[in-house]
Design an enzyme around this catalytic site. Structure first.
Site, short mmCIF file in Angstrom:
data_model
loop_
_atom_site.label_atom_id
_atom_site.label_comp_id
_atom_site.label_asym_id
_atom_site.label_seq_id
_atom_site.Cartn_x
_atom_site.Cartn_y
_atom_site.Cartn_z
N ASP A 262 -5.52 0.29 -7.27
CA ASP A 262 -6.47 1.24 -6.87
C ASP A 262 -7.89 1.03 -7.35
O ASP A 262 -8.12 0.36 -8.31
CB ASP A 262 -6.04 2.88 -7.48
N THR A 263 -8.81 1.71 -6.51
CA THR A 263 -10.36 1.48 -6.82
C THR A 263 -10.55 1.84 -8.27
O THR A 263 -11.43 1.33 -9.03
CB THR A 263 -11.15 2.13 -5.82
#
Length: 397
Positions: A262-263
């Site tokens: 995930d970012t």
């Protein structure tokens, strides 16, 4: 004068006089009159001749006259000829090589004055065929012998690369160290243990293993990146956000990431150009485990680990954790470790949120046998050959 007294008295030696008369008769007939007549020409210069019986006589005595002043020098004593009268004969013929019929005068290096060739005539010119044969024979004599390299194993051609060279290029050590690995029977090719040096392998088709771990014999690249929060897990981003490709822009070979993060998730992510390895590492069939550290708020029930291992139902199916433990507890702040082999999107965040504990921070600390360790955030490092071998062993490569 003594010479006059010596030569006076006319023809004192009748035998010598007879020789002089005989030589004059020979001159009339056109002959030389013998060696004595030729040497004593009667002009008074040499003063020495030979009689008919070979004994020396005087030219003046032959004529019976005393030498006069101005006619020439007195005769030299016997056994001491003038320098110009000395003879330098070679051989038994009494002729020097330079004066022989057909002889060639020789010249010394740097001198134009011809000298005798010691009785040897000119060397005959050799035919061109003989010159060519001699030159060919000299080439064969001084040329290096052809080296015939033995075949490494029966039926094999001299193709591919030597095994120790392939191992050294793959980073297993120097060539000498790789030869020691072969001597210790720690290297196998296509499932067979190598017991001899110099084996040639095809890096495109042969499988090489050291201590049971596959060696990347081709020009594959394997990197581990500690992804910071806020970096997009793509090699290029159309919106201009920071992405994984920004960390490998100086690489000529195209790389791609193994799986995603995930970012806002930090931690370990792998980059490689080995397509088959990347595919197997992310396929559920091989069940490669990933470990995460999650920061959540407590208090935590005692059966939270049991719930996660038993399975939690999500909107896209059930998700189960392979392992769960509490790493650290400070008041209501908990740091827990979750290990699972699934790779669905936001899988850890959704499982903990479904159990009632939203995640504040998430870091991936290991991918299969590769740990994050003390690698700093944003740092890229190349995997060692041992780590690559363990990854391939994990997915049966």
């Amino acid at each position: 004068m003594r010479s006059s007294d010596r030569n006076s008295g006319g023809n004192r030696n009748p035998r010598g006089g007879g020789g002089g008369d005989r030589s004059r008769d020979a001159d009339r007939r056109g002959g030389t009159g013998g060696r004595g007549g030729a040497a004593g020409r009667g002009d008074g210069r040499s003063g020495e001749g030979r009689s008919g019986d070979g004994r020396p006589g005087s030219g003046d005595a032959r004529r019976g006259e005393a030498p006069r002043r101005g006619d020439g020098p007195a005769p030299r004593p016997k056994g001491k000829p003038r320098p110009e009268e000395r003879r330098y004969d070679v051989g038994s013929t009494g002729q020097s090589g330079a004066n022989k019929p057909g002889g060639m005068p020789r010249t010394k290096p740097g001198s134009t004055k011809p000298t005798g060739n010691r009785g040897r005539g000119p060397a005959p010119a050799r035919p061109r065929e003989l010159e060519a044969q001699i030159e060919e024979r000299n080439r064969e004599r001084h040329s290096k012998p052809k080296i015939r390299t033995p075949k490494t194993f029966p039926g094999a051609e001299q193709e591919g690369e030597r095994l120790q060279k392939v191992l050294a290029r793959a980073g297993m050590g120097s060539r000498r160290a790789c030869e020691e690995l072969i001597e210790q029977h720690r290297v196998e090719v296509n499932g067979r243990i190598v017991t001899e040096q110099g084996l040639r392998v095809d890096v495109d088709h042969d499988e090489v293993k050291v201590d049971g771990l596959t060696v990347a014999t081709q020009s594959y690249l394997f990197f581990a990146l500690n992804k910071p929060a806020g970096v997009v897990s793509t090699m290029e981003d159309p919106d201009g956000r920071q992405c994984l490709g920004d960390y490998v822009t100086n690489r000529e070979t195209r790389l791609f990431h193994v799986g995603r993060l995930d970012t806002e998730t930090e931690g370990l992510i792998l980059l490689t150009n080995h397509g088959e390895l990347a595919h197997r590492l992310t396929h559920p069939r091989y069940g490669v485990q990933k470990t995460y550290l999650a920061a959540i708020q407590g208090p935590l029930p005692r059966d939270l680990g049991k719930q996660l291992k038993s399975g939690i139902e999500l909107e896209d199916g059930w998700a189960r954790a392979d392992h769960f433990r509490v790493v650290q507890n400070t008041g209501k702040n908990y740091l827990v470790e979750v290990t699972l082999h699934e790779g669905r999107k936001h899988i850890v965040r959704r499982m903990l949120a479904e159990a009632g504990f939203p995640v504040d921070k998430l870091v991936r600390t290991s991918f299969g046998p590769i740990p994050l360790g003390d690698q700093k955030s944003g740092w890229l490092r190349r995997l060692t050959n041992t780590e690559v071998g363990m990854l391939m062993h994990e997915v049966e490569l």
